[in-house]
Motif scaffolding. Structure first.
Motif, PDB file in Angstrom:
ATOM      1  N   UNK A 147    -119.326 -78.981   9.985  1.00  0.00           N
ATOM      2  CA  UNK A 147    -118.577 -80.164   9.566  1.00  0.00           C
ATOM      3  C   UNK A 147    -117.907 -80.050   8.195  1.00  0.00           C
ATOM      4  N   UNK A 148    -118.000 -78.910   7.512  1.00  0.00           N
ATOM      5  CA  UNK A 148    -117.562 -78.825   6.123  1.00  0.00           C
ATOM      6  C   UNK A 148    -116.067 -78.770   5.912  1.00  0.00           C
ATOM      7  N   UNK A 149    -115.289 -78.429   6.975  1.00  0.00           N
ATOM      8  CA  UNK A 149    -113.827 -78.408   6.937  1.00  0.00           C
ATOM      9  C   UNK A 149    -113.251 -77.334   6.014  1.00  0.00           C
ATOM     10  N   UNK A 150    -113.973 -76.238   5.825  1.00  0.00           N
ATOM     11  CA  UNK A 150    -113.386 -75.092   5.147  1.00  0.00           C
ATOM     12  C   UNK A 150    -112.455 -74.355   6.103  1.00  0.00           C
ATOM     13  N   UNK A 151    -111.489 -73.644   5.530  1.00  0.00           N
ATOM     14  CA  UNK A 151    -110.496 -72.910   6.311  1.00  0.00           C
ATOM     15  C   UNK A 151    -110.499 -71.459   5.881  1.00  0.00           C
ATOM     16  N   UNK A 152    -110.390 -70.543   6.848  1.00  0.00           N
ATOM     17  CA  UNK A 152    -110.264 -69.127   6.521  1.00  0.00           C
ATOM     18  C   UNK A 152    -108.952 -68.594   7.086  1.00  0.00           C
ATOM     19  N   UNK A 153    -108.543 -67.440   6.601  1.00  0.00           N
ATOM     20  CA  UNK A 153    -107.263 -66.832   6.959  1.00  0.00           C
ATOM     21  C   UNK A 153    -107.437 -66.023   8.242  1.00  0.00           C
ATOM     22  N   UNK A 154    -107.029 -66.607   9.370  1.00  0.00           N
ATOM     23  CA  UNK A 154    -107.240 -65.958  10.656  1.00  0.00           C
ATOM     24  C   UNK A 154    -106.501 -64.627  10.718  1.00  0.00           C
ATOM     25  N   UNK A 155    -105.266 -64.600  10.291  1.00  0.00           N
ATOM     26  CA  UNK A 155    -104.483 -63.363  10.350  1.00  0.00           C
ATOM     27  C   UNK A 155    -105.147 -62.258   9.529  1.00  0.00           C
ATOM     28  N   UNK A 156    -105.547 -62.568   8.332  1.00  0.00           N
ATOM     29  CA  UNK A 156    -106.180 -61.557   7.469  1.00  0.00           C
ATOM     30  C   UNK A 156    -107.466 -61.041   8.089  1.00  0.00           C
ATOM     31  N   UNK A 157    -108.307 -61.952   8.569  1.00  0.00           N
ATOM     32  CA  UNK A 157    -109.580 -61.546   9.154  1.00  0.00           C
ATOM     33  C   UNK A 157    -109.374 -60.779  10.454  1.00  0.00           C
ATOM     34  N   UNK A 158    -108.419 -61.221  11.272  1.00  0.00           N
ATOM     35  CA  UNK A 158    -108.167 -60.536  12.543  1.00  0.00           C
ATOM     36  C   UNK A 158    -107.663 -59.113  12.297  1.00  0.00           C
ATOM     37  N   UNK A 159    -106.748 -58.953  11.352  1.00  0.00           N
ATOM     38  CA  UNK A 159    -106.242 -57.610  11.047  1.00  0.00           C
ATOM     39  C   UNK A 159    -107.377 -56.704  10.561  1.00  0.00           C
ATOM     40  N   UNK A 160    -108.231 -57.240   9.707  1.00  0.00           N
ATOM     41  CA  UNK A 160    -109.344 -56.441   9.180  1.00  0.00           C
ATOM     42  C   UNK A 160    -110.338 -56.098  10.280  1.00  0.00           C
ATOM     43  N   UNK A 161    -110.621 -57.052  11.158  1.00  0.00           N
ATOM     44  CA  UNK A 161    -111.569 -56.799  12.244  1.00  0.00           C
ATOM     45  C   UNK A 161    -111.026 -55.759  13.215  1.00  0.00           C
ATOM     46  N   UNK A 162    -109.757 -55.898  13.587  1.00  0.00           N
ATOM     47  CA  UNK A 162    -109.161 -54.946  14.525  1.00  0.00           C
ATOM     48  C   UNK A 162    -109.106 -53.545  13.934  1.00  0.00           C
ATOM     49  N   UNK A 163    -108.876 -53.454  12.625  1.00  0.00           N
ATOM     50  CA  UNK A 163    -108.857 -52.145  11.975  1.00  0.00           C
ATOM     51  C   UNK A 163    -110.224 -51.461  12.050  1.00  0.00           C
ATOM     52  N   UNK A 164    -111.268 -52.271  12.203  1.00  0.00           N
ATOM     53  CA  UNK A 164    -112.634 -51.745  12.319  1.00  0.00           C
ATOM     54  C   UNK A 164    -113.099 -51.675  13.767  1.00  0.00           C
ATOM     55  N   UNK A 165    -112.220 -51.982  14.712  1.00  0.00           N
ATOM     56  CA  UNK A 165    -112.566 -51.894  16.120  1.00  0.00           C
ATOM     57  C   UNK A 165    -113.278 -53.103  16.678  1.00  0.00           C
ATOM     58  N   UNK A 166    -113.204 -54.248  15.994  1.00  0.00           N
ATOM     59  CA  UNK A 166    -113.915 -55.452  16.434  1.00  0.00           C
ATOM     60  C   UNK A 166    -112.964 -56.427  17.120  1.00  0.00           C
ATOM     61  N   UNK A 167    -113.484 -57.135  18.079  1.00  0.00           N
ATOM     62  CA  UNK A 167    -112.760 -58.246  18.687  1.00  0.00           C
ATOM     63  C   UNK A 167    -112.881 -59.484  17.804  1.00  0.00           C
ATOM     64  N   UNK A 168    -111.959 -60.451  18.005  1.00  0.00           N
ATOM     65  CA  UNK A 168    -111.953 -61.668  17.191  1.00  0.00           C
ATOM     66  C   UNK A 168    -111.849 -62.882  18.101  1.00  0.00           C
ATOM     67  N   UNK A 169    -112.769 -63.818  17.917  1.00  0.00           N
ATOM     68  CA  UNK A 169    -112.733 -65.095  18.627  1.00  0.00           C
ATOM     69  C   UNK A 169    -112.663 -66.217  17.600  1.00  0.00           C
TER      70      UNK A 169
END
Length: 374
Positions: A147-169
């Motif tokens: 419920x805290x309503x913080x926001x993260x950068x989906x594009x940044x995290x997705x690019x970093x995860x994919x570079x490490x071979x991880x899927x993103x949901x």
């Protein structure tokens, strides 16, 4: 290219047929006529249903209007969440979860660890999950967080995860597909509880997962079939019916939430007001870049001095139901700490703005705050 409102009204409808309804009624069938070989499209009620098919097509059009996508509907949001996790993870894998997400995620963590899956956690704010990505199989994002309503950068995290071979949901429940499109931002899955704003009337339990990767969607669909976490045809039909007003509801709720958050910010007894649309909110700059203009969600959170103060406030409200969940046409609010599982103060309020006239809702809230102080 059509706008979101037009798309929501038309999404998933069959081609017009003379003397037939625009949206055919729900199909109630455990089995279908099946002569010859056991091939589809409709064979048995745990596999497929034409009412699901229309709803899934509609959601796919909203989550991914510019590219084909595959949606799998479920009996609840948690069914969709666990289907993605358990269809993609195996013993020995590592998964990254937010430590400030939905309150059932700790229970999911316990179950994952029981199956030999390593679970790492980090806060949503400041993209802290970046620090624990190495070697992970899947990254789970919740933005805005609940419920805290913080926001993260989906594009940044997705690019970093994919570079490490991880899927993103990405859990897109709070934003809705009209407020944010995770697949456009690089996510492999957009997952949501349709119980909330998608259906918006507080009368349906539903969830879904959408992916542009057919193989990933097939994995999730097979999980649904295996565990039987299927939506009912009536629920699916109600959900599809409700999509027609989604754009109207999202717009009205977002406007009301902004007005309420602005009014609350002027109250001395109200602390830690959060809403991504507020210019003063720590997440505002990122939300403006990542979310659709003016569609920052229906939820406002804030903190009253203590438990008793919060309960006096909730009891004094007349236009707001004291209830859990969010995203409905009727405003609701609750003292979130009553459930346990969320790291929030005793006076923390999660307020879901409905479609009431904002001036009426704000007057009710300000009056209730005055009574709670007395």
């Amino acid at each position: 290219m059509t706008g979101d409102g037009t798309r929501a009204v038309r999404a998933g409808l069959p081609e017009p047929v003379a003397y037939e309804p625009a949206l055919p009624g729900p199909v109630f069938a455990a089995h279908f006529h099946l002569p010859g070989e056991a091939t589809g499209p409709y064979t048995y009620g745990r596999d497929t249903n034409p009412t699901w098919t229309r709803l899934e097509a509609a959601i796919g059009e909203l989550e991914s209007p510019d590219e084909p996508a595959h949606t799998v509907a479920f009996a609840s949001g948690m069914a969709a969440i666990t289907a993605v996790l358990f269809s993609q993870l195996r013993a020995g894998d590592a998964v990254v979860l937010p430590d400030d997400g939905y309150q059932l995620l700790p229970a999911v963590r316990s179950r994952l660890e029981g199956y030999g899956i390593e679970v790492r956690t980090a806060p949503t704010a400041d993209d802290a999950q970046l620090d624990v990505l190495d070697g992970a199989r899947l990254l789970w994002i919740e933005t805005p967080s609940n419920p805290g309503l913080d926001v993260c950068d989906v594009r940044r995290l997705a690019d970093a995860a994919h570079a490490r071979g991880a899927l993103v949901a990405v859990d897109n429940t709070l934003a809705t597909p009209l407020g944010q499109r995770p697949l456009d931002l690089g996510a492999d899955f957009s997952v949501a509880s349709g119980t909330k704003a998608l259906t918006g009337h507080g009368d349906v339990l539903l969830g879904y997962a959408t992916s542009r990767d057919a193989a990933l969607a097939d994995d999730v669909r097979l999980w649904r079939k295996t565990v039987g976490a299927i939506p009912g045809p009536m629920e699916s039909w109600l959900a599809h019916r409700s999509l027609a007003t989604l754009a109207l509801r999202v717009r009205q709720q977002a406007e009301g939430a902004m007005a309420l958050a602005t009014a609350l910010a002027d109250r001395s007894e109200v602390g830690a007001v959060r809403h991504p649309g507020l210019p003063s909110d720590p997440s505002h700059a990122l939300a403006v870049r990542q979310m659709r203009p003016g569609r920052f969600g229906s939820v406002v959170s804030f903190v009253l001095p203590d438990k008793a103060h919060a309960e006096r406030f909730l009891a004094a409200l007349t236009l707001v139901d004291d209830a859990t969940s969010f995203g409905g046409v009727r405003s609701t609010a609750e003292r979130r700490a009553r459930w346990g599982g969320d790291d929030v103060p005793e006076g923390f309020i999660r307020f879901s703005v409905g479609v009431e006239d904002p001036e009426d809702l704000i007057a009710d809230v300000l009056r209730a705050l005055d009574e709670a102080k007395a």
